[in-house]
Design a protein around this motif. Structure first.
Motif, PDB file in Angstrom:
ATOM      1  N   TRP A   1      31.566  -6.016 -26.271  1.00 14.58           N
ATOM      2  CA  TRP A   1      31.437  -7.239 -27.055  1.00 14.58           C
ATOM      3  C   TRP A   1      32.670  -8.113 -26.871  1.00 14.58           C
ATOM      4  CZ3 TRP A   1      28.191  -8.121 -31.787  1.00 14.58           C
ATOM      5  CH2 TRP A   1      27.050  -7.308 -31.791  1.00 14.58           C
ATOM      6  N   ASN A   2      32.466  -9.438 -26.892  1.00 12.01           N
ATOM      7  CA  ASN A   2      33.552 -10.406 -26.971  1.00 12.01           C
ATOM      8  C   ASN A   2      33.394 -11.197 -28.260  1.00 12.01           C
ATOM      9  OD1 ASN A   2      34.584  -9.679 -24.482  1.00 12.01           O
ATOM     10  ND2 ASN A   2      33.518 -11.300 -23.369  1.00 12.01           N
ATOM     11  N   PHE A   3      34.506 -11.729 -28.735  1.00 14.35           N
ATOM     12  CA  PHE A   3      34.472 -12.544 -29.948  1.00 14.35           C
ATOM     13  C   PHE A   3      35.136 -13.885 -29.679  1.00 14.35           C
ATOM     14  CE2 PHE A   3      33.795  -8.325 -31.510  1.00 14.35           C
ATOM     15  CZ  PHE A   3      32.910  -8.492 -32.558  1.00 14.35           C
ATOM     16  N   THR A   4      34.511 -14.957 -30.167  1.00 10.36           N
ATOM     17  CA  THR A   4      35.065 -16.290 -29.980  1.00 10.36           C
ATOM     18  C   THR A   4      36.359 -16.418 -30.763  1.00 10.36           C
ATOM     19  OG1 THR A   4      33.798 -17.188 -31.847  1.00 10.36           O
ATOM     20  CG2 THR A   4      32.755 -17.247 -29.670  1.00 10.36           C
ATOM     21  N   GLY A   5      37.126 -17.481 -30.454  1.00  8.31           N
ATOM     22  CA  GLY A   5      38.468 -17.610 -31.005  1.00  8.31           C
ATOM     23  C   GLY A   5      38.532 -17.932 -32.485  1.00  8.31           C
ATOM     24  N   GLY A   6      37.467 -18.500 -33.060  1.00  4.93           N
ATOM     25  CA  GLY A   6      37.495 -18.808 -34.483  1.00  4.93           C
ATOM     26  C   GLY A   6      38.427 -19.953 -34.841  1.00  4.93           C
ATOM     27  N   PHE A  47      42.370  -7.120 -28.563  1.00  5.13           N
ATOM     28  CA  PHE A  47      41.018  -7.495 -29.010  1.00  5.13           C
ATOM     29  C   PHE A  47      40.565  -8.802 -28.376  1.00  5.13           C
ATOM     30  CE2 PHE A  47      43.885  -9.011 -32.472  1.00  5.13           C
ATOM     31  CZ  PHE A  47      43.679 -10.370 -32.350  1.00  5.13           C
ATOM     32  N   PHE A  48      41.481  -9.535 -27.758  1.00  2.14           N
ATOM     33  CA  PHE A  48      41.159 -10.772 -27.042  1.00  2.14           C
ATOM     34  C   PHE A  48      40.743 -10.385 -25.622  1.00  2.14           C
ATOM     35  CE2 PHE A  48      43.184 -15.103 -25.668  1.00  2.14           C
ATOM     36  CZ  PHE A  48      41.928 -15.588 -25.394  1.00  2.14           C
ATOM     37  N   HIS A  49      39.551 -10.808 -25.192  1.00  4.36           N
ATOM     38  CA  HIS A  49      39.029 -10.351 -23.901  1.00  4.36           C
ATOM     39  C   HIS A  49      39.918 -10.738 -22.738  1.00  4.36           C
ATOM     40  CE1 HIS A  49      37.422 -14.428 -22.961  1.00  4.36           C
ATOM     41  NE2 HIS A  49      37.220 -14.491 -24.253  1.00  4.36           N
ATOM     42  N   TYR A  50      40.668 -11.838 -22.854  1.00  6.90           N
ATOM     43  CA  TYR A  50      41.620 -12.230 -21.813  1.00  6.90           C
ATOM     44  C   TYR A  50      42.730 -11.178 -21.660  1.00  6.90           C
ATOM     45  CZ  TYR A  50      45.827 -14.837 -20.231  1.00  6.90           C
ATOM     46  OH  TYR A  50      46.997 -15.241 -19.626  1.00  6.90           O
ATOM     47  N   ARG A 143      44.084 -20.727 -16.437  1.00  6.65           N
ATOM     48  CA  ARG A 143      42.735 -20.186 -16.316  1.00  6.65           C
ATOM     49  C   ARG A 143      41.918 -20.598 -17.537  1.00  6.65           C
ATOM     50  NH1 ARG A 143      40.615 -15.015 -18.019  1.00  6.65           N
ATOM     51  NH2 ARG A 143      39.063 -14.154 -16.584  1.00  6.65           N
ATOM     52  N   TYR A 144      40.667 -20.994 -17.312  1.00  7.24           N
ATOM     53  CA  TYR A 144      39.768 -21.377 -18.402  1.00  7.24           C
ATOM     54  C   TYR A 144      38.569 -20.446 -18.405  1.00  7.24           C
ATOM     55  CZ  TYR A 144      36.074 -23.952 -20.837  1.00  7.24           C
ATOM     56  OH  TYR A 144      35.047 -24.302 -21.669  1.00  7.24           O
ATOM     57  N   GLY A 145      38.357 -19.773 -19.532  1.00  4.81           N
ATOM     58  CA  GLY A 145      37.210 -18.886 -19.665  1.00  4.81           C
ATOM     59  C   GLY A 145      36.688 -18.924 -21.091  1.00  4.81           C
ATOM     60  N   SER A 146      35.762 -18.028 -21.401  1.00  7.75           N
ATOM     61  CA  SER A 146      35.196 -18.009 -22.756  1.00  7.75           C
ATOM     62  C   SER A 146      34.611 -16.649 -23.067  1.00  7.75           C
ATOM     63  CB  SER A 146      34.105 -19.085 -22.903  1.00  7.75           C
ATOM     64  OG  SER A 146      32.928 -18.705 -22.196  1.00  7.75           O
ATOM     65  N   ALA A 147      34.475 -16.383 -24.351  1.00  2.05           N
ATOM     66  CA  ALA A 147      33.834 -15.145 -24.790  1.00  2.05           C
ATOM     67  C   ALA A 147      32.371 -15.117 -24.358  1.00  2.05           C
ATOM     68  CB  ALA A 147      33.936 -15.014 -26.310  1.00  2.05           C
ATOM     69  N   GLU A 148      31.748 -16.290 -24.311  1.00  2.00           N
ATOM     70  CA  GLU A 148      30.333 -16.368 -23.969  1.00  2.00           C
ATOM     71  C   GLU A 148      30.082 -15.978 -22.514  1.00  2.00           C
ATOM     72  OE1 GLU A 148      31.172 -19.223 -27.334  1.00  2.00           O
ATOM     73  OE2 GLU A 148      32.119 -18.678 -25.429  1.00  2.00           O
ATOM     74  N   TYR A 203      23.370 -14.300 -26.387  1.00  2.00           N
ATOM     75  CA  TYR A 203      23.237 -14.823 -27.748  1.00  2.00           C
ATOM     76  C   TYR A 203      24.488 -14.489 -28.558  1.00  2.00           C
ATOM     77  CZ  TYR A 203      22.143  -9.937 -28.838  1.00  2.00           C
ATOM     78  OH  TYR A 203      22.201  -8.569 -28.948  1.00  2.00           O
ATOM     79  N   TYR A 204      24.619 -15.184 -29.710  1.00  4.95           N
ATOM     80  CA  TYR A 204      25.611 -14.834 -30.715  1.00  4.95           C
ATOM     81  C   TYR A 204      24.975 -13.864 -31.707  1.00  4.95           C
ATOM     82  CZ  TYR A 204      28.358 -18.943 -29.255  1.00  4.95           C
ATOM     83  OH  TYR A 204      29.080 -19.861 -28.550  1.00  4.95           O
ATOM     84  N   PHE A 205      25.673 -12.855 -32.058  1.00  2.65           N
ATOM     85  CA  PHE A 205      25.157 -11.877 -33.016  1.00  2.65           C
ATOM     86  C   PHE A 205      24.956 -12.548 -34.380  1.00  2.65           C
ATOM     87  CE2 PHE A 205      25.846  -8.222 -35.968  1.00  2.65           C
ATOM     88  CZ  PHE A 205      24.755  -7.471 -35.565  1.00  2.65           C
ATOM     89  N   HIS A 206      23.722 -12.478 -34.896  1.00  2.00           N
ATOM     90  CA  HIS A 206      23.365 -13.023 -36.199  1.00  2.00           C
ATOM     91  C   HIS A 206      23.593 -14.533 -36.310  1.00  2.00           C
ATOM     92  CE1 HIS A 206      23.566  -8.932 -38.558  1.00  2.00           C
ATOM     93  NE2 HIS A 206      22.541  -9.024 -37.712  1.00  2.00           N
ATOM     94  N   ASP A 207      23.435 -15.271 -35.240  1.00  2.00           N
ATOM     95  CA  ASP A 207      23.567 -16.732 -35.299  1.00  2.00           C
ATOM     96  C   ASP A 207      22.557 -17.339 -34.321  1.00  2.00           C
ATOM     97  OD1 ASP A 207      24.299 -19.386 -35.537  1.00  2.00           O
ATOM     98  OD2 ASP A 207      26.445 -18.950 -35.607  1.00  2.00           O
ATOM     99  N   HIS A 208      21.291 -17.310 -34.712  1.00  2.00           N
ATOM    100  CA  HIS A 208      20.211 -17.735 -33.825  1.00  2.00           C
ATOM    101  C   HIS A 208      20.308 -19.212 -33.478  1.00  2.00           C
ATOM    102  CE1 HIS A 208      16.253 -17.966 -32.022  1.00  2.00           C
ATOM    103  NE2 HIS A 208      15.904 -18.907 -32.884  1.00  2.00           N
ATOM    104  N   GLU A 209      20.569 -20.069 -34.465  1.00  2.00           N
ATOM    105  CA  GLU A 209      20.569 -21.507 -34.220  1.00  2.00           C
ATOM    106  C   GLU A 209      21.666 -21.909 -33.235  1.00  2.00           C
ATOM    107  OE1 GLU A 209      18.309 -23.736 -35.081  1.00  2.00           O
ATOM    108  OE2 GLU A 209      17.213 -22.006 -35.844  1.00  2.00           O
ATOM    109  N   LYS A 210      22.863 -21.384 -33.424  1.00  2.00           N
ATOM    110  CA  LYS A 210      23.947 -21.705 -32.509  1.00  2.00           C
ATOM    111  C   LYS A 210      23.678 -21.126 -31.119  1.00  2.00           C
ATOM    112  CE  LYS A 210      28.012 -23.329 -31.410  1.00  2.00           C
ATOM    113  NZ  LYS A 210      28.222 -24.785 -31.246  1.00  2.00           N
ATOM    114  N   SER A 211      23.009 -19.978 -31.071  1.00  2.00           N
ATOM    115  CA  SER A 211      22.675 -19.376 -29.779  1.00  2.00           C
ATOM    116  C   SER A 211      21.775 -20.291 -28.961  1.00  2.00           C
ATOM    117  CB  SER A 211      21.978 -18.028 -29.985  1.00  2.00           C
ATOM    118  OG  SER A 211      22.832 -17.093 -30.606  1.00  2.00           O
ATOM    119  N   ARG A 212      20.839 -20.960 -29.619  1.00  2.00           N
ATOM    120  CA  ARG A 212      19.878 -21.813 -28.911  1.00  2.00           C
ATOM    121  C   ARG A 212      20.564 -22.979 -28.204  1.00  2.00           C
ATOM    122  NH1 ARG A 212      15.344 -23.692 -32.932  1.00  2.00           N
ATOM    123  NH2 ARG A 212      14.724 -24.787 -31.025  1.00  2.00           N
TER     124      ARG A 212
END
Length: 345
Positions: A1-6, A47-50, A143-148, A203-212
């Motif tokens: 799993w990865n987590f966005t920066g918040g 815990f940061f994927h980078y 470098r530019y990347g993302s959790a997604e 997808y985002y876990f438990h965030d269907h609308e943002k996933s779309r």
């Protein structure tokens, strides 16, 4: 799993397949490779994927060594670890780069052991990049990347880093810049970065609308970041599409104002937000950390506004400036804009 920066809200979890790690490894090592003699020191927590991937899993796969520590990361600690272990690669973030530059010269370490310094997690301004080069002389690979995506989508290349740029499209990645209707924009025009790679999440876990709106299908991800692409194929970050603010009827990028403020010698760090005033109108407010020796005063506020007026359109000049000892940061070292916005409520 990865987590966005918040940085603007609660971090979101992105599940990934085990095979995604192999794709990310191949993408990374097409740009930077590890040898058995390399020693890796990473600034962000694991815990940061980078930090977890290029800072631990990838070098171990290639037989390199990794420095682990449990203490809170500070410039003094990083210098101490460099003196003790003489790493060959430093995985850094702009916030720590700035802290290391500002450390008294007597407290710094010789960085001549480093083959590379990498930067990711947030924008690396051209001015900070150049200050690092002037101070330490070690090349920085932004470098530019993302959790997604789980991947570095844009990379500078060793020996060809362009200060202020996020680099060119990484190996095994496709990218394009589009307008609000999804049409590709002409070279040199700002557009939202869409990227596709085999390591993309679903997808985002438990965030269907943002996933779309983020995971577009067939491996494509809407990053939400605005970029321009120059004639040399380099990408230049222009802000977040969802952080653009309309002031006096004109769309404004807070990042553009931050870039302008950071050119002022009395500014160490800043963040800019669009804030609604008592009349419901959006005003630009800057949160500023001053350089050592500068005074937090009304006179300094006037100096900063005057500096902006000489370089920006009138509607981009901050109406409010708040001085802070330090900007709040997330666990990944990024500016926590959500906490800054809460200060104004």
């Amino acid at each position: 799993w990865n987590f966005t920066g918040g940085t603007t809200g609660k971090p979101k979890g992105v599940p990934h397949m085990h095979r995604d790690g192999v794709v990310c490894y191949e993408t990374f090592t097409h740009t930077v490779s590890f040898g058995t003699g390399d020693i890796i020191l990473r600034v962000p927590k694991l815990f940061f994927h980078y930090a977890r991937d290029p800072g631990l899993l990838f070098p171990l796969r290639d037989g390199a060594s990794v420095i682990l520590f449990h203490e809170r990361t500070t410039a003094a600690l990083i210098f101490e670890l460099i003196r003790k272990y003489r790493p060959t690669m430093l995985l850094n973030v702009p916030t720590m780069m700035r802290a290391m530059i500002q450390a008294p010269e007597r407290e710094r370490s010789d960085l001549g052991c480093l083959r590379y310094c990498m930067s990711s997690g947030e924008l690396l301004p051209a001015r900070l990049h150049q200050e690092w080069l002037n101070t330490f002389g070690t090349e920085v690979i932004n470098r530019y990347g993302s959790a997604e995506s789980a991947n570095g989508m844009l990379n500078n290349r060793p020996g060809a880093a362009v200060p202020g740029s996020s680099g060119t499209v990484a190996p095994l990645v496709e990218a394009k810049l589009v307008d609000e209707d999804g049409r590709e924009v002409p070279r040199g025009q700002p557009g939202t970065l869409l990227a596709r790679c085999a390591a993309a999440g679903r997808y985002y876990f438990h965030d269907h609308e943002k996933s779309r709106t983020t995971f577009l299908g067939n491996g494509w991800i809407n990053t939400g970041d605005l970029f321009t692409q120059d004639e040399n194929d380099c990408f230049w970050h222009a802000g977040r599409a969802d952080q653009m603010v309309k002031v006096s009827g004109v769309w404004v990028s807070p990042l553009e104002i931050e870039h302008g403020l950071q050119e002022c010698p009395v500014v160490t760090e800043c963040a800019v937000l669009g804030i609604r005033d008592g009349d419901g109108l959006t005003r630009i407010k800057a949160f500023v950390v001053l350089a050592e020796g500068a005074q937090a005063s009304a006179g300094t506020q006037d100096e900063l506004k005057r500096f902006c007026r000489e370089r920006m359109a009138p509607h981009k000049v901050p109406r409010g400036i708040e001085f802070m000892d330090a900007l709040p940061k997330t666990g990944q070292g990024k500016i926590d804009r959500r906490l800054l916005r809460e200060r104004t409520l």
